[in-house]
Scaffold this motif. Structure first.
Motif, PDB file in Angstrom:
ATOM      1  N   ALA A   1       2.154  -5.124  35.337  1.00  0.00           N
ATOM      2  CA  ALA A   1       3.092  -5.505  34.278  1.00  0.00           C
ATOM      3  C   ALA A   1       4.238  -6.342  34.829  1.00  0.00           C
ATOM      4  CB  ALA A   1       3.634  -4.246  33.593  1.00  0.00           C
ATOM      5  N   GLY A   2       3.952  -7.164  35.832  1.00  0.00           N
ATOM      6  CA  GLY A   2       4.986  -7.972  36.461  1.00  0.00           C
ATOM      7  C   GLY A   2       5.645  -7.227  37.601  1.00  0.00           C
ATOM      8  N   HIS A   3       6.896  -7.550  37.877  1.00  0.00           N
ATOM      9  CA  HIS A   3       7.644  -6.908  38.957  1.00  0.00           C
ATOM     10  C   HIS A   3       8.869  -6.206  38.394  1.00  0.00           C
ATOM     11  CE1 HIS A   3       5.175  -9.541  41.448  1.00  0.00           C
ATOM     12  NE2 HIS A   3       5.531  -8.818  42.478  1.00  0.00           N
ATOM     13  N   ASP A   4       9.321  -5.196  39.117  1.00  0.00           N
ATOM     14  CA  ASP A   4      10.541  -4.520  38.713  1.00  0.00           C
ATOM     15  C   ASP A   4      11.748  -5.228  39.327  1.00  0.00           C
ATOM     16  OD1 ASP A   4      10.767  -3.683  41.381  1.00  0.00           O
ATOM     17  OD2 ASP A   4      10.087  -1.647  40.972  1.00  0.00           O
ATOM     18  N   ARG A   5      12.911  -4.638  39.165  1.00  0.00           N
ATOM     19  CA  ARG A   5      14.149  -5.227  39.677  1.00  0.00           C
ATOM     20  C   ARG A   5      14.068  -5.513  41.169  1.00  0.00           C
ATOM     21  NH1 ARG A   5      19.938  -2.215  39.018  1.00  0.00           N
ATOM     22  NH2 ARG A   5      19.732  -3.033  36.904  1.00  0.00           N
ATOM     23  N   TYR A   6      13.331  -4.701  41.896  1.00  0.00           N
ATOM     24  CA  TYR A   6      13.296  -4.794  43.356  1.00  0.00           C
ATOM     25  C   TYR A   6      12.105  -5.610  43.859  1.00  0.00           C
ATOM     26  CZ  TYR A   6      16.457  -0.983  42.342  1.00  0.00           C
ATOM     27  OH  TYR A   6      17.482  -0.230  41.825  1.00  0.00           O
ATOM     28  N   ARG A   7      11.480  -6.358  42.937  1.00  0.00           N
ATOM     29  CA  ARG A   7      10.337  -7.221  43.262  1.00  0.00           C
ATOM     30  C   ARG A   7       9.117  -6.428  43.701  1.00  0.00           C
ATOM     31  NH1 ARG A   7      10.240 -10.800  40.334  1.00  0.00           N
ATOM     32  NH2 ARG A   7       8.682 -11.865  41.605  1.00  0.00           N
ATOM     33  N   ARG A   8       9.052  -5.181  43.283  1.00  0.00           N
ATOM     34  CA  ARG A   8       7.862  -4.375  43.520  1.00  0.00           C
ATOM     35  C   ARG A   8       6.917  -4.552  42.331  1.00  0.00           C
ATOM     36  NH1 ARG A   8      11.044   1.256  44.195  1.00  0.00           N
ATOM     37  NH2 ARG A   8      11.503   0.576  42.037  1.00  0.00           N
TER      38      ARG A   8
ATOM     39  N   ARG B   1      -6.665  -4.434  28.687  1.00  0.00           N
ATOM     40  CA  ARG B   1      -6.641  -5.056  30.000  1.00  0.00           C
ATOM     41  C   ARG B   1      -5.852  -6.347  30.009  1.00  0.00           C
ATOM     42  NH1 ARG B   1      -9.869  -4.325  34.126  1.00  0.00           N
ATOM     43  NH2 ARG B   1     -10.155  -6.551  34.432  1.00  0.00           N
ATOM     44  N   GLY B   2      -5.166  -6.568  31.135  1.00  0.00           N
ATOM     45  CA  GLY B   2      -4.514  -7.839  31.359  1.00  0.00           C
ATOM     46  C   GLY B   2      -5.506  -8.800  31.984  1.00  0.00           C
ATOM     47  N   PRO B   3      -5.012  -9.823  32.694  1.00  0.00           N
ATOM     48  CA  PRO B   3      -5.896 -10.781  33.337  1.00  0.00           C
ATOM     49  C   PRO B   3      -6.841 -10.093  34.309  1.00  0.00           C
ATOM     50  CG  PRO B   3      -3.634 -11.570  33.330  1.00  0.00           C
ATOM     51  CD  PRO B   3      -3.599 -10.153  32.869  1.00  0.00           C
ATOM     52  N   SER B   4      -8.050 -10.605  34.430  1.00  0.00           N
ATOM     53  CA  SER B   4      -9.049 -10.009  35.299  1.00  0.00           C
ATOM     54  C   SER B   4      -8.544  -9.899  36.727  1.00  0.00           C
ATOM     55  CB  SER B   4     -10.323 -10.875  35.280  1.00  0.00           C
ATOM     56  OG  SER B   4     -11.288 -10.360  36.168  1.00  0.00           O
ATOM     57  N   GLY B   5      -8.817  -8.750  37.358  1.00  0.00           N
ATOM     58  CA  GLY B   5      -8.468  -8.571  38.757  1.00  0.00           C
ATOM     59  C   GLY B   5      -7.051  -8.117  38.993  1.00  0.00           C
TER      60      GLY B   5
ATOM     61  N   LEU C   1       5.019  -3.698  39.200  1.00  0.00           N
ATOM     62  CA  LEU C   1       5.238  -2.674  38.181  1.00  0.00           C
ATOM     63  C   LEU C   1       3.889  -2.316  37.576  1.00  0.00           C
ATOM     64  CD1 LEU C   1       7.275  -1.081  36.334  1.00  0.00           C
ATOM     65  CD2 LEU C   1       7.173  -3.062  34.785  1.00  0.00           C
ATOM     66  N   TRP C   2       3.519  -1.033  37.691  1.00  0.00           N
ATOM     67  CA  TRP C   2       2.254  -0.560  37.147  1.00  0.00           C
ATOM     68  C   TRP C   2       2.514   0.325  35.939  1.00  0.00           C
ATOM     69  CZ3 TRP C   2      -1.533  -3.245  38.947  1.00  0.00           C
ATOM     70  CH2 TRP C   2      -1.510  -3.704  40.275  1.00  0.00           C
ATOM     71  N   LEU C   3       1.763   0.072  34.855  1.00  0.00           N
ATOM     72  CA  LEU C   3       1.873   0.859  33.639  1.00  0.00           C
ATOM     73  C   LEU C   3       0.479   1.089  33.062  1.00  0.00           C
ATOM     74  CD1 LEU C   3       4.867  -0.965  31.879  1.00  0.00           C
ATOM     75  CD2 LEU C   3       4.942   1.290  32.974  1.00  0.00           C
ATOM     76  N   HIS C   4       0.359   2.128  32.248  1.00  0.00           N
ATOM     77  CA  HIS C   4      -0.851   2.289  31.451  1.00  0.00           C
ATOM     78  C   HIS C   4      -1.076   0.968  30.709  1.00  0.00           C
ATOM     79  CE1 HIS C   4      -3.414   3.581  28.140  1.00  0.00           C
ATOM     80  NE2 HIS C   4      -3.616   4.729  28.760  1.00  0.00           N
ATOM     81  N   PRO C   5      -2.313   0.494  30.594  1.00  0.00           N
ATOM     82  CA  PRO C   5      -2.537  -0.809  29.955  1.00  0.00           C
ATOM     83  C   PRO C   5      -1.887  -0.961  28.584  1.00  0.00           C
ATOM     84  CG  PRO C   5      -4.529  -0.110  31.058  1.00  0.00           C
ATOM     85  CD  PRO C   5      -3.563   1.036  31.174  1.00  0.00           C
ATOM     86  N   LEU C   6      -1.895   0.093  27.776  1.00  0.00           N
ATOM     87  CA  LEU C   6      -1.248   0.005  26.472  1.00  0.00           C
ATOM     88  C   LEU C   6       0.258  -0.156  26.597  1.00  0.00           C
ATOM     89  CD1 LEU C   6      -3.248   2.789  24.583  1.00  0.00           C
ATOM     90  CD2 LEU C   6      -3.499   0.310  24.310  1.00  0.00           C
ATOM     91  N   ALA C   7       0.853   0.569  27.539  1.00  0.00           N
ATOM     92  CA  ALA C   7       2.299   0.472  27.756  1.00  0.00           C
ATOM     93  C   ALA C   7       2.665  -0.874  28.368  1.00  0.00           C
ATOM     94  CB  ALA C   7       2.775   1.612  28.652  1.00  0.00           C
ATOM     95  N   ALA C   8       1.799  -1.415  29.229  1.00  0.00           N
ATOM     96  CA  ALA C   8       2.077  -2.718  29.838  1.00  0.00           C
ATOM     97  C   ALA C   8       2.177  -3.804  28.769  1.00  0.00           C
ATOM     98  CB  ALA C   8       0.983  -3.058  30.853  1.00  0.00           C
ATOM     99  N   ARG C   9       1.253  -3.772  27.826  1.00  0.00           N
ATOM    100  CA  ARG C   9       1.293  -4.759  26.746  1.00  0.00           C
ATOM    101  C   ARG C   9       2.538  -4.559  25.887  1.00  0.00           C
ATOM    102  NH1 ARG C   9      -3.823  -4.983  22.904  1.00  0.00           N
ATOM    103  NH2 ARG C   9      -4.684  -6.085  24.707  1.00  0.00           N
ATOM    104  N   ALA C  10       2.848  -3.294  25.567  1.00  0.00           N
ATOM    105  CA  ALA C  10       4.009  -3.009  24.724  1.00  0.00           C
ATOM    106  C   ALA C  10       5.312  -3.399  25.423  1.00  0.00           C
ATOM    107  CB  ALA C  10       4.032  -1.530  24.340  1.00  0.00           C
ATOM    108  N   TRP C  11       5.401  -3.146  26.736  1.00  0.00           N
ATOM    109  CA  TRP C  11       6.598  -3.518  27.497  1.00  0.00           C
ATOM    110  C   TRP C  11       6.775  -5.037  27.507  1.00  0.00           C
ATOM    111  CZ3 TRP C  11      11.172  -3.120  29.283  1.00  0.00           C
ATOM    112  CH2 TRP C  11      11.608  -3.877  30.381  1.00  0.00           C
ATOM    113  N   SER C  12       5.685  -5.781  27.660  1.00  0.00           N
ATOM    114  CA  SER C  12       5.774  -7.236  27.643  1.00  0.00           C
ATOM    115  C   SER C  12       6.346  -7.723  26.315  1.00  0.00           C
ATOM    116  CB  SER C  12       4.390  -7.844  27.884  1.00  0.00           C
ATOM    117  OG  SER C  12       4.427  -9.254  27.783  1.00  0.00           O
ATOM    118  N   HIS C  13       5.865  -7.149  25.211  1.00  0.00           N
ATOM    119  CA  HIS C  13       6.362  -7.553  23.895  1.00  0.00           C
ATOM    120  C   HIS C  13       7.823  -7.151  23.706  1.00  0.00           C
ATOM    121  CE1 HIS C  13       1.958  -7.487  22.237  1.00  0.00           C
ATOM    122  NE2 HIS C  13       2.198  -8.524  23.013  1.00  0.00           N
ATOM    123  N   LEU C  14       8.176  -5.948  24.186  1.00  0.00           N
ATOM    124  CA  LEU C  14       9.564  -5.480  24.067  1.00  0.00           C
ATOM    125  C   LEU C  14      10.503  -6.378  24.861  1.00  0.00           C
ATOM    126  CD1 LEU C  14      11.141  -2.921  22.883  1.00  0.00           C
ATOM    127  CD2 LEU C  14      11.075  -2.067  25.238  1.00  0.00           C
ATOM    128  N   HIS C  15      10.114  -6.698  26.080  1.00  0.00           N
ATOM    129  CA  HIS C  15      10.926  -7.541  26.960  1.00  0.00           C
ATOM    130  C   HIS C  15      11.132  -8.924  26.347  1.00  0.00           C
ATOM    131  CE1 HIS C  15      11.622 -10.101  30.566  1.00  0.00           C
ATOM    132  NE2 HIS C  15      12.352  -9.070  30.943  1.00  0.00           N
TER     133      HIS C  15
END
Length: 276
Positions: free
Chosen positions: A140-147, A10-14, A149-163
């Motif tokens: 997981a933040g926003h995409d290029r179009y400021r929408r 999980r990311g930040p609560s809420g 970005l939703w990811l599986h929690p494991l992928a969200a963490r991995a994407w943050s580290h990759l980025h």
């Protein structure tokens, strides 16, 4: 990935999206409305109920109670399941013990039949598996179009580290899109059919509804600044070169290389996180 088999990262609560078959429960503060009444409600909402098939806002979960944003909310398909999920979301949770489950794969055969596709035949022909949606997705933040970005929690963490790792090397990776529901994928087909494309033409670029890796929240399309999205030219960028060298070591693989066995065009922009 088996149902209930993964612990949530999980990311930040809420900031989680609670997913049900017909309705998504978005955390408050991420959605905007055009008219004043809805805008005020969304600004104060703890969660917003959003219809998956067309993005219609259905209700706002306010501190003083649920505010319907459409008429006859109680007749909305899937509303009871969404309200049950909302009630569970309000209950205290023990950090670190929450699990990600998978939504049932219902109604998919009906959707495929409407496109003239046989589910069993399509799966055998392409080698693609049906992909369930997770019942919870992480912001997981926003995409290029400021929408959002939703990811599986494991992928969200991995994407943050990759980025972040790419940035340290002077490379900017942009998320183009992440999670897509079965309903969203069906909408892609409907829009392209309306523009005159055939189902077979669409299938060379988009997997049939229910078969896209994006449904899992583990896949995302990646781009580079000043480059068109989802184009083969992405392979000429420094971003792609960096991904080829570093992404596999961080759990990401390119799903559709050249001459892949699924009949999908080469997609250097499409990467999937292989959850351990």
């Amino acid at each position: 990935m088996r149902s209930d088999a993964r612990r949530s990262a999980r990311g930040p609560s809420g900031t989680d999206l609670i997913n049900t078959p017909d309705i998504e429960l978005w955390p408050g503060g991420l959605l905007r409305a055009r008219n004043g009444h809805d805008a005020r409600a969304l600004a104060r909402a703890r969660h917003v109920l959003r219809r998956k098939r067309d993005g219609q806002y259905l209700a706002a979960d306010l501190p003083e109670g649920l505010l319907p944003l459409v008429q006859r909310l109680t007749r909305e398909p899937g509303i009871e399941q969404a309200l049950d999920a909302l009630q569970r979301a309000a209950a205290p949770r023990r950090p670190g013990l929450e699990r990600i489950a998978e939504l049932p794969l219902d109604r998919l055969e009906e959707r495929l039949h409407a496109l003239g596709l046989d589910a069993d035949g399509y799966g055998e022909r392409t080698g693609l598996d049906l992909v369930p949606e997770p019942d919870r997705l992480a912001y997981a933040g926003h995409d290029r179009y400021r929408r959002p970005l939703w990811l599986h929690p494991l992928a969200a963490r991995a994407w943050s580290h990759l980025h972040e790792a790419a940035l340290r090397d002077g490379v900017v990776l942009e998320a183009i899109s992440g999670y897509r529901s079965h309903d969203y994928q069906l909408g892609i087909f409907e829009r392209k059919l309306a523009r005159g494309q055939s189902v077979e033409q669409i299938l060379t670029v988009n997997a049939a509804p229910g078969y896209s890796e994006h449904h899992s929240g583990l896949a995302l399309d990646i781009g580079a600044p000043d480059q068109p999205p989802a184009e083969e030219s992405f392979e000429t960028t420094a971003a792609f070169a960096w991904l080829r060298e570093h992404a596999p070591g961080r759990g990401f693989v390119m799903s559709y290389p050249r001459d892949n066995p699924h009949g999908i065009v080469y997609e250097p922009w499409h990467w999937k996180f292989l959850a351990a």
